[in-house]
Design a protein around this motif. Sequence first.
Motif, mmCIF file in Angstrom:
data_model
loop_
_atom_site.group_PDB
_atom_site.id
_atom_site.type_symbol
_atom_site.label_atom_id
_atom_site.label_comp_id
_atom_site.label_asym_id
_atom_site.label_seq_id
_atom_site.Cartn_x
_atom_site.Cartn_y
_atom_site.Cartn_z
ATOM 1 N N GLU A 1 35.980 24.939 51.578
ATOM 2 C CA GLU A 1 36.165 26.377 51.422
ATOM 3 C C GLU A 1 35.557 27.158 52.586
ATOM 4 O OE1 GLU A 1 38.020 27.772 49.173
ATOM 5 O OE2 GLU A 1 38.466 25.862 48.221
ATOM 6 N N ASP B 1 41.397 29.180 40.688
ATOM 7 C CA ASP B 1 42.809 29.470 40.927
ATOM 8 C C ASP B 1 43.543 29.299 39.615
ATOM 9 O OD1 ASP B 1 45.220 30.068 42.124
ATOM 10 O OD2 ASP B 1 44.813 28.838 43.891
ATOM 11 N N ASN B 2 44.795 29.737 39.602
ATOM 12 C CA ASN B 2 45.657 29.600 38.429
ATOM 13 C C ASN B 2 46.793 28.645 38.793
ATOM 14 O OD1 ASN B 2 44.211 31.604 36.880
ATOM 15 N ND2 ASN B 2 45.175 33.146 38.174
ATOM 16 N N PHE B 3 46.705 27.388 38.314
ATOM 17 C CA PHE B 3 47.666 26.362 38.690
ATOM 18 C C PHE B 3 48.826 26.254 37.709
ATOM 19 C CE2 PHE B 3 43.566 24.729 40.409
ATOM 20 C CZ PHE B 3 43.882 24.887 41.745
ATOM 21 N N LYS C 1 43.464 20.567 38.969
ATOM 22 C CA LYS C 1 44.921 20.643 38.979
ATOM 23 C C LYS C 1 45.571 19.770 37.898
ATOM 24 C CE LYS C 1 45.841 21.872 43.787
ATOM 25 N NZ LYS C 1 46.476 21.423 45.062
ATOM 26 N N TYR D 1 38.325 32.615 46.007
ATOM 27 C CA TYR D 1 39.705 32.573 45.527
ATOM 28 C C TYR D 1 40.607 32.507 46.751
ATOM 29 C CZ TYR D 1 44.161 33.951 43.510
ATOM 30 O OH TYR D 1 45.492 33.981 43.138
ATOM 31 N N LYS D 2 41.274 31.364 46.922
ATOM 32 C CA LYS D 2 42.107 31.122 48.116
ATOM 33 C C LYS D 2 41.299 31.367 49.387
ATOM 34 C CE LYS D 2 46.416 32.187 45.716
ATOM 35 N NZ LYS D 2 46.787 30.771 45.551
ATOM 36 N N THR E 1 42.980 29.998 33.959
ATOM 37 C CA THR E 1 42.219 29.892 35.204
ATOM 38 C C THR E 1 41.364 28.628 35.187
ATOM 39 O OG1 THR E 1 42.160 32.296 35.421
ATOM 40 C CG2 THR E 1 40.558 31.044 36.694
ATOM 41 N N TYR F 1 39.269 40.985 41.904
ATOM 42 C CA TYR F 1 39.574 39.578 41.639
ATOM 43 C C TYR F 1 39.461 39.230 40.166
ATOM 44 C CZ TYR F 1 39.075 39.177 46.707
ATOM 45 O OH TYR F 1 39.217 39.338 48.063
#
Length: 531
Positions: free
Chosen positions: A247, A260-262, A287, A187-188, A225, A217
């Motif tokens: 990554e 991630d949450n876009f 995305k 995550y990020k 998500t 997390y």
Amino acid sequence: MQNSNDDLSNVEIEEAVWRKKRKSISTVWIVPIVALIVGAWLIIQSINEKGPVIHITFKSAEGVQADKTVIKYKDIVVGKVTDVAFSEDLSNVIVTAEMKKNMRSYLSEKSRFWVMKARIGLNQVEGLDTLLSGVYIVMDPEKGKESVREFKGLDTMPVISTDEKGTRYTLKAQDIGSIGVGSPIYYKKLPAGSVSAYRLSPDGKNIDIEIFIKAPYDRLITDHTRFWNASGISATFTADGMDIRTESLTSIIAGGLAFDNFHQTETVKKVKENHQFILYNSIKDAKKMHYKRELFFWVYFGSSIRGLSVGAPVEFRGVKIGEVVNFSLIGNADDAKFEIPILIKVEPERFMIFPQDVNHSAEPNAKVLKKLIENGFRAQLKSGNLITGELFVDLDMHKDVPPESLKKENGLYLIPTVPGTIETLKSDLKTVLDRIAAVPFEEIGKELQMTLKDLRTGTIPKLDATIQSTDNMMKGAGSSMQALQKNYLDSNAQINKKIIKLLEEMTRTSRSVKNLTDYLERHPESLIKGK
């Protein structure tokens, strides 16, 4: 009377003797009885002190030895192997171990055992202490509903221990790719979990991947998500240059996932454990906005569609409004003609048409579509990339096209088509080549040959004579110029000296005239009176 009294006395004497014997205990029995009691107590005490005996079945028990290999939990010994033997069919190894009594309540159907060996992975190093002390068995205890004594050992170390906090979820993927058990989840670019297992879905069409997201997390996981495959290196070309994403080094070599949450909205909801998500192939796909409403249409092309693929965009004046769903080839045996029907999907939530009820309808509005087709609404194949040759379906308004009516086939409306840009280019190129082919190159060649012959036989000799005459003339002119230079232009020439002398006299005369003019201006009466 005496005899009867004697008999009575004898009975009383015997009864007295018997009672005396019954009440007395011989000291000979005291020691055995005490020993028996102590032995029984020791046996009971030994049973209470002794832990439960369990049996663990492994496919291989390399390095495991009886009376030497121990069982550990968090590096504390909780048991010891007492025997190692084969199963009846010799396919497995059965390890018998005696556990400590305080582990009795943790020997349930949820407890796990595996053999710890030295392992060096891409993202972790395990069991290096076994290089010196030898292998040992690791226990992952957990209380369950049943108390068992037979266990099936794990072949490898589990990714997630029972005491680790977090939440489990499921991902549905089209294929497993380079993902494996233990692949990290980011995550990020922060390690937030890992893949715990994967299996083929019951229908055989997808892969179900079990993942574990560690706390805290897992609090970030919502119904919005998005998970995607972060394996390898992702490179995209933009107006600003090339954008490279990855990554971590581990994900490049061994594969990995990310989330991630876009598209967060006010209606974000938390999901329960084992909630199922879709695994996207890339962050670009993750995305993308995903729309609920879809409208399907047919477009027919009679020429080659090489370069068109499923998923190719459908655009209207450069704005993507859908994509290609499927296409096939259909032939007619009567006239030997072939057509290629292409099924396209239009997502009306990508654009807005007023009034809004037209845009929000569940089915295509026949009235609006008919008007569009009457005004030149057509589909066309265009090249999206000159290097790769990829095509896309372009929808636009075209002028001067043959009129078409609204048609329906197999329950879907048809959008008329016009020749694609590539096809038009081929047609224009053919026209140019036809015009070039119509030029009489043979006649032009014959006339050119005759012209060259005339030049060689008549014109060229005359030209040579003219050039020679001109050359002689130029030689004469050169001699004249030399004489002219010698007689007139040379500083030592006689005429040059005379000209210089003449110029000097003219200068003196001019000066005298000027003096006279100045005097007359001052004394005009001198013309009458004289000086």
